[in-house]
Motif scaffolding. Structure first.
Motif, PDB file in Angstrom:
ATOM      1  N   ILE A 172      24.836  33.669  42.852  1.00 36.01           N
ATOM      2  CA  ILE A 172      23.493  33.231  42.493  1.00 36.01           C
ATOM      3  C   ILE A 172      22.527  34.143  43.236  1.00 36.01           C
ATOM      4  CG2 ILE A 172      21.836  31.338  42.515  1.00 36.01           C
ATOM      5  CD1 ILE A 172      24.219  29.413  42.673  1.00 36.01           C
ATOM      6  N   VAL A 173      21.708  34.878  42.492  1.00 39.09           N
ATOM      7  CA  VAL A 173      20.800  35.855  43.103  1.00 39.09           C
ATOM      8  C   VAL A 173      19.365  35.497  42.747  1.00 39.09           C
ATOM      9  CG1 VAL A 173      22.557  37.667  43.023  1.00 39.09           C
ATOM     10  CG2 VAL A 173      20.942  37.452  41.140  1.00 39.09           C
ATOM     11  N   ASN A 174      18.439  35.906  43.619  1.00 38.88           N
ATOM     12  CA  ASN A 174      17.026  35.652  43.357  1.00 38.88           C
ATOM     13  C   ASN A 174      16.435  36.758  42.489  1.00 38.88           C
ATOM     14  OD1 ASN A 174      16.564  37.845  45.101  1.00 38.88           O
ATOM     15  ND2 ASN A 174      16.198  36.506  46.865  1.00 38.88           N
ATOM     16  N   SER A 175      15.133  36.684  42.247  1.00 38.04           N
ATOM     17  CA  SER A 175      14.481  37.629  41.338  1.00 38.04           C
ATOM     18  C   SER A 175      14.499  39.055  41.865  1.00 38.04           C
ATOM     19  CB  SER A 175      13.036  37.197  41.090  1.00 38.04           C
ATOM     20  OG  SER A 175      12.321  37.092  42.318  1.00 38.04           O
ATOM     21  N   GLU A 176      14.718  39.225  43.172  1.00 42.43           N
ATOM     22  CA  GLU A 176      14.786  40.565  43.753  1.00 42.43           C
ATOM     23  C   GLU A 176      16.218  41.057  43.898  1.00 42.43           C
ATOM     24  OE1 GLU A 176      12.722  40.186  47.429  1.00 42.43           O
ATOM     25  OE2 GLU A 176      10.729  40.031  46.493  1.00 42.43           O
ATOM     26  N   GLY A 177      17.182  40.279  43.447  1.00 39.74           N
ATOM     27  CA  GLY A 177      18.582  40.688  43.515  1.00 39.74           C
ATOM     28  C   GLY A 177      19.289  40.268  44.785  1.00 39.74           C
ATOM     29  N   GLY A 178      18.596  39.570  45.670  1.00 39.05           N
ATOM     30  CA  GLY A 178      19.222  39.105  46.903  1.00 39.05           C
ATOM     31  C   GLY A 178      20.176  37.951  46.651  1.00 39.05           C
ATOM     32  N   VAL A 179      21.339  37.978  47.277  1.00 38.30           N
ATOM     33  CA  VAL A 179      22.346  36.939  47.076  1.00 38.30           C
ATOM     34  C   VAL A 179      21.942  35.674  47.834  1.00 38.30           C
ATOM     35  CG1 VAL A 179      24.759  36.292  47.418  1.00 38.30           C
ATOM     36  CG2 VAL A 179      24.193  38.630  46.732  1.00 38.30           C
ATOM     37  N   MET A 180      21.903  34.551  47.111  1.00 42.45           N
ATOM     38  CA  MET A 180      21.592  33.254  47.711  1.00 42.45           C
ATOM     39  C   MET A 180      22.866  32.464  47.994  1.00 42.45           C
ATOM     40  SD  MET A 180      18.505  32.317  45.109  1.00 42.45           S
ATOM     41  CE  MET A 180      18.363  30.667  45.757  1.00 42.45           C
ATOM     42  N   ALA A 181      23.839  32.607  47.107  1.00 37.31           N
ATOM     43  CA  ALA A 181      25.114  31.900  47.265  1.00 37.31           C
ATOM     44  C   ALA A 181      26.178  32.653  46.476  1.00 37.31           C
ATOM     45  CB  ALA A 181      25.009  30.461  46.777  1.00 37.31           C
ATOM     46  N   GLU A 182      27.424  32.515  46.930  1.00 41.09           N
ATOM     47  CA  GLU A 182      28.529  33.194  46.249  1.00 41.09           C
ATOM     48  C   GLU A 182      29.756  32.294  46.245  1.00 41.09           C
ATOM     49  OE1 GLU A 182      31.034  37.429  46.348  1.00 41.09           O
ATOM     50  OE2 GLU A 182      29.622  36.937  47.955  1.00 41.09           O
ATOM     51  N   VAL A 183      30.406  32.231  45.090  1.00 36.63           N
ATOM     52  CA  VAL A 183      31.652  31.490  44.932  1.00 36.63           C
ATOM     53  C   VAL A 183      32.777  32.496  44.709  1.00 36.63           C
ATOM     54  CG1 VAL A 183      32.948  29.873  43.485  1.00 36.63           C
ATOM     55  CG2 VAL A 183      30.545  29.438  43.999  1.00 36.63           C
ATOM     56  N   LYS A 184      33.842  32.365  45.476  1.00 36.28           N
ATOM     57  CA  LYS A 184      34.983  33.268  45.330  1.00 36.28           C
ATOM     58  C   LYS A 184      36.266  32.510  45.637  1.00 36.28           C
ATOM     59  CE  LYS A 184      33.818  35.004  49.941  1.00 36.28           C
ATOM     60  NZ  LYS A 184      33.416  36.189  50.729  1.00 36.28           N
ATOM     61  N   GLN A 185      37.381  33.068  45.204  1.00 36.88           N
ATOM     62  CA  GLN A 185      38.654  32.411  45.444  1.00 36.88           C
ATOM     63  C   GLN A 185      38.955  32.361  46.935  1.00 36.88           C
ATOM     64  OE1 GLN A 185      41.027  34.590  42.139  1.00 36.88           O
ATOM     65  NE2 GLN A 185      42.046  32.618  42.417  1.00 36.88           N
ATOM     66  N   LYS A 186      39.529  31.251  47.356  1.00 40.80           N
ATOM     67  CA  LYS A 186      39.820  31.046  48.770  1.00 40.80           C
ATOM     68  C   LYS A 186      41.097  31.778  49.144  1.00 40.80           C
ATOM     69  CE  LYS A 186      39.599  27.367  52.209  1.00 40.80           C
ATOM     70  NZ  LYS A 186      38.265  27.707  52.663  1.00 40.80           N
ATOM     71  N   GLN A 187      41.101  32.352  50.343  1.00 38.84           N
ATOM     72  CA  GLN A 187      42.270  33.043  50.872  1.00 38.84           C
ATOM     73  C   GLN A 187      42.730  32.384  52.164  1.00 38.84           C
ATOM     74  OE1 GLN A 187      41.748  37.242  51.350  1.00 38.84           O
ATOM     75  NE2 GLN A 187      40.974  37.577  49.284  1.00 38.84           N
ATOM     76  N   THR A 188      44.027  32.425  52.383  1.00 40.85           N
ATOM     77  CA  THR A 188      44.560  31.947  53.654  1.00 40.85           C
ATOM     78  C   THR A 188      44.286  32.997  54.726  1.00 40.85           C
ATOM     79  OG1 THR A 188      46.738  32.960  53.333  1.00 40.85           O
ATOM     80  CG2 THR A 188      46.396  30.754  52.409  1.00 40.85           C
ATOM     81  N   SER A 189      44.547  32.649  55.977  1.00 40.41           N
ATOM     82  CA  SER A 189      44.326  33.586  57.083  1.00 40.41           C
ATOM     83  C   SER A 189      45.212  34.823  56.967  1.00 40.41           C
ATOM     84  CB  SER A 189      44.585  32.885  58.422  1.00 40.41           C
ATOM     85  OG  SER A 189      45.897  32.349  58.453  1.00 40.41           O
ATOM     86  N   GLY A 195      44.909  29.269  44.294  1.00 44.28           N
ATOM     87  CA  GLY A 195      44.668  29.091  42.867  1.00 44.28           C
ATOM     88  C   GLY A 195      43.198  28.953  42.523  1.00 44.28           C
ATOM     89  N   ASP A 196      42.939  28.875  41.212  1.00 47.31           N
ATOM     90  CA  ASP A 196      41.562  28.805  40.731  1.00 47.31           C
ATOM     91  C   ASP A 196      40.877  27.480  41.047  1.00 47.31           C
ATOM     92  OD1 ASP A 196      41.690  31.349  39.714  1.00 47.31           O
ATOM     93  OD2 ASP A 196      42.211  30.710  37.666  1.00 47.31           O
ATOM     94  N   ASP A 197      41.641  26.488  41.502  1.00 45.13           N
ATOM     95  CA  ASP A 197      41.027  25.191  41.752  1.00 45.13           C
ATOM     96  C   ASP A 197      40.601  24.995  43.204  1.00 45.13           C
ATOM     97  OD1 ASP A 197      43.597  25.147  42.679  1.00 45.13           O
ATOM     98  OD2 ASP A 197      44.032  23.095  42.054  1.00 45.13           O
ATOM     99  N   VAL A 198      40.815  25.999  44.063  1.00 44.61           N
ATOM    100  CA  VAL A 198      40.355  25.943  45.456  1.00 44.61           C
ATOM    101  C   VAL A 198      39.517  27.198  45.719  1.00 44.61           C
ATOM    102  CG1 VAL A 198      40.989  25.730  47.885  1.00 44.61           C
ATOM    103  CG2 VAL A 198      42.447  24.716  46.130  1.00 44.61           C
ATOM    104  N   LEU A 199      38.224  26.999  45.953  1.00 43.86           N
ATOM    105  CA  LEU A 199      37.290  28.116  46.051  1.00 43.86           C
ATOM    106  C   LEU A 199      36.465  28.029  47.320  1.00 43.86           C
ATOM    107  CD1 LEU A 199      35.959  27.853  42.371  1.00 43.86           C
ATOM    108  CD2 LEU A 199      37.735  29.431  43.186  1.00 43.86           C
TER     109      LEU A 199
END
Length: 226
Positions: A172-189, A195-199
């Motif tokens: 989710i980016v603002n009108s200037e292209g700055g990132v406000m929030a990001e959703v990505k797949q979760k990784q273990t340490s 899977g696609d159901d844990v983000l």
């Protein structure tokens, strides 16, 4: 399930207790009068926050998602009691207090989603707090959504949800292209992608968490995940 609990910071007993509390709620709207609404800035912090999205409802045979904070506590949930991809859904906190009512308005092409800010079971305004319109890009297989947020009559903000078709990740980016929030797949340490159901959801400082959660819900509806 054990791996998910460990990643979310929840013990088995804590998870069962949280599920038990939620499953006791027979309806979306609480029976008792809702507590006074917290000030709008209660969903905003001055630091970057990381949440875990579990794209499952804690209600049996329900559709939706559950949000855990970095301490493993449930802080938001969306439960679709009617059917998958319903045209009316509710974003709630753990106690079942409705924060946003999200409606789909059918248009000839992609449609439009509107979010109405709520104070418990009461809609604060007959005018939507935000609107989301979907756009597709033929080349590159990408997709995006235009977001207009109107917290009041005098203010209007424009954001964009950027993602790849068929993928769970988006920004989710603002009108200037700055990132406000990001959703990505979760990784273990150790770097194993889950899977696609844990983000993972990362929200930048001074961004309204409840608004981001509502936009995440819209994305889930657009991609037929809820």
């Amino acid at each position: 399930m054990r791996g998910f609990l460990a990643l979310s910071g929840l013990t088995n007993s804590a998870f069962v207790a949280n599920c038990s509390n939620i499953l006791k709620m027979a309806k979306v709207h609480p029976q008792r009068p809702p507590p006074p609404s917290p000030p709008s800035d209660s969903y905003i912090t001055s630091r970057r926050e990381t949440f875990t999205l579990w794209m499952k409802s804690l209600v049996i045979q329900g559709n939706g998602y559950t949000v855990f904070n970095s301490d493993g506590e449930i802080v938001y949930r969306m439960d679709n009691y009617d059917k998958k991809c319903s045209s009316e859904v509710y974003l709630m906190d753990l106690q079942g207090k409705v924060l946003f009512t999200i409606l789909r308005r059918k248009l000839r092409v992609f449609g439009r989603w509107e979010g109405y800010k709520c104070n418990g079971s009461k809609v604060e305004s007959q005018k939507p707090c935000f609107q989301v319109r979907k756009h597709c890009r033929i080349l590159g297989g990408g997709s995006s959504c235009e977001v207009t947020v109107r917290p009041n009559e005098a203010q209007s903000y424009h954001y964009r949800i950027q993602g790849l078709a068929g993928k769970s990740t988006f920004k989710i980016v603002n009108s200037e292209g700055g990132v406000m929030a990001e959703v990505k797949q979760k990784q273990t340490s150790s770097g194993v992608v889950l899977g696609d159901d844990v983000l993972d959801l990362v929200v930048e400082p001074h961004v309204d968490h409840s608004l981001v959660m509502a936009l995440v819900a819209v994305c889930g509806l657009i991609h037929h995940r809820m």
